[in-house]
Write a protein that holds these residues in place. Structure first.
Motif, PDB file in Angstrom:
ATOM      1  N   VAL A 160      -8.644   1.041   3.272  1.00  0.00           N
ATOM      2  CA  VAL A 160      -8.026   0.148   2.288  1.00  0.00           C
ATOM      3  C   VAL A 160      -8.710  -1.214   2.329  1.00  0.00           C
ATOM      4  N   PHE A 161      -9.158  -1.657   1.186  1.00  0.00           N
ATOM      5  CA  PHE A 161      -9.814  -2.959   1.067  1.00  0.00           C
ATOM      6  C   PHE A 161      -9.252  -3.780  -0.085  1.00  0.00           C
ATOM      7  N   ASP A 162      -9.057  -3.137  -1.240  1.00  0.00           N
ATOM      8  CA  ASP A 162      -8.744  -3.872  -2.468  1.00  0.00           C
ATOM      9  C   ASP A 162      -7.420  -4.616  -2.384  1.00  0.00           C
ATOM     10  N   ILE A 163      -6.383  -3.987  -1.838  1.00  0.00           N
ATOM     11  CA  ILE A 163      -5.074  -4.644  -1.760  1.00  0.00           C
ATOM     12  C   ILE A 163      -5.130  -5.846  -0.824  1.00  0.00           C
ATOM     13  N   TYR A 210       0.822  -1.215   0.000  1.00  0.00           N
ATOM     14  CA  TYR A 210       0.000   0.000   0.000  1.00  0.00           C
ATOM     15  C   TYR A 210       0.854   1.262   0.000  1.00  0.00           C
ATOM     16  N   VAL A 211       1.937   1.272   0.776  1.00  0.00           N
ATOM     17  CA  VAL A 211       2.829   2.439   0.789  1.00  0.00           C
ATOM     18  C   VAL A 211       3.387   2.683  -0.602  1.00  0.00           C
ATOM     19  N   TRP A 212       3.794   1.607  -1.287  1.00  0.00           N
ATOM     20  CA  TRP A 212       4.324   1.749  -2.647  1.00  0.00           C
ATOM     21  C   TRP A 212       3.287   2.375  -3.575  1.00  0.00           C
ATOM     22  N   LYS A 213       2.028   2.002  -3.405  1.00  0.00           N
ATOM     23  CA  LYS A 213       0.973   2.558  -4.246  1.00  0.00           C
ATOM     24  C   LYS A 213       0.656   4.001  -3.871  1.00  0.00           C
ATOM     25  N   ASN A 214       0.641   4.323  -2.594  1.00  0.00           N
ATOM     26  CA  ASN A 214       0.126   5.607  -2.122  1.00  0.00           C
ATOM     27  C   ASN A 214       1.170   6.708  -2.078  1.00  0.00           C
ATOM     28  N   VAL A 215       2.453   6.367  -2.134  1.00  0.00           N
ATOM     29  CA  VAL A 215       3.492   7.369  -1.952  1.00  0.00           C
ATOM     30  C   VAL A 215       3.467   8.422  -3.058  1.00  0.00           C
TER      31      VAL A 215
END
Length: 321
Positions: free
Chosen positions: A257-260, A193-198
């Motif tokens: 967050v749900f999808d990941i 999630y961090v990789w996606k949200n950064v």
């Protein structure tokens, strides 16, 4: 110095100043209402307000109402149970693990996104070769669907032939089984999630850095201020409003967050290994057919987020005084 004739000509005579009636001064409510402006405001605001009521506030009120019922989502009838759903949640043996997952995931997702996003923004704010391409690469994961990223990162963390396994094998380090150990599984979905949200944090911070006062940077450079002191005393104070905005938005996004999680672990291993509160709402409502119980969890989550947001706003107001 005596006023000139030109100066005197520009000063209106006392008789030219319009008088304000005593009744008008005492009672401002009797001022003339500009219905045209009110109608224009209603025309512009009305549709947005109507959509907000229909798709935000009405579902919120319905969710709170449903939390007081025992309802199988496939059944046309509901049975009133009062606070029983809330009591069941607080007494459930899995609640501790769900709350732990939510707190740990949210904290490290927010902290990781903020720190890495700010570091990348500081780096790519410099005049570097190819920085435009790198900026696009950093932001790109944010616009990709979370489910797609979750599926892709399954191959990264696969203990048999994943990317991490490949590199750790080169240095002789055993690869943990991310899918069978609860804490490692939680670490896996948090990193993903961090990789996606950064990228989101990076873009907001970069815009704030490009809008800061450059004269302060020049003054700091003339004074010979060290880079660390320059960052904490000159740059960071100018990012206070941006940081506050990001804290709220990233916290709210991380909390939902749900999808990941669904794509990578399905809430497991062992039932609730990576299940957060929002994932539990889905699990109880649509899998276990306990819509009332799921609504109770959603209401608790809403109250927690509301309290955190109010505290943040109060802290921001104190800092600005």
């Amino acid at each position: 110095m005596q006023p000139t004739s030109q100066t005197r000509a520009r000063i209106p005579a006392v008789s030219e100043v319009p008088e304000v009636s005593e009744e008008y001064a005492r009672n401002p409510r009797k001022r003339k209402i500009d219905w045209r402006q009110i109608g224009l405001a209603a025309l512009l605001i009305g549709p947005n307000l109507l959509l907000l009521i229909l798709f935000t506030y009405r579902p919120l009120v319905d969710n709170i109402r449903i939390s007081f019922y025992d309802w199988n989502i496939s059944s046309p009838t509901m049975h009133f149970v009062g606070l029983q759903n809330y009591l069941d949640w607080f007494q459930a043996p899995d609640t501790g693990r769900v709350v732990f997952n939510t707190v740990v995931f949210t904290f490290f997702a927010v902290a990781g996104s903020m720190v890495i996003g700010l570091a990348l923004a500081l780096l790519l704010d410099q005049k570097l070769f190819g920085r435009a391409a790198v900026r696009s690469m950093v932001f790109a994961p944010y616009v990709i669907a979370g489910a797609a990223i979750g599926v892709a990162f399954q191959f990264v963390f696969d203990p048999s032939y994943g990317l991490i396994q490949f590199f750790l094998a080169k240095i002789g380090v055993d690869v943990p089984n991310f899918y069978q150990q609860q804490n490692w599984a939680l670490f896996m979905v948090t990193v993903t999630y961090v990789w996606k949200n950064v990228g989101y944090v990076f873009v907001i911070y970069l815009a704030a850095l490009q809008g800061r006062r450059r004269d302060l940077d020049e003054a700091s450079e003339i004074d010979g201020t060290s880079p660390a002191r320059h960052f904490f005393r000159v740059v960071l104070p100018q990012l206070r409003g941006t940081t506050f905005f990001l804290l709220i938005t990233v916290l709210l996004n991380s909390f939902q967050v749900f999808d990941i999680i669904n794509a990578m672990t399905g809430g497991g291993p062992f039932g609730y290994g990576t299940s957060t509160m929002v994932f539990q709402v889905y699990q109880e409502t649509f899998v276990n057919n306990r819509a009332g119980y799921g609504a109770a969890v959603a209401t608790i989550m809403f109250l927690v987020v509301l309290i955190i947001t109010v505290i943040q706003v109060k802290m921001q107001e104190r800092m600005e005084k």
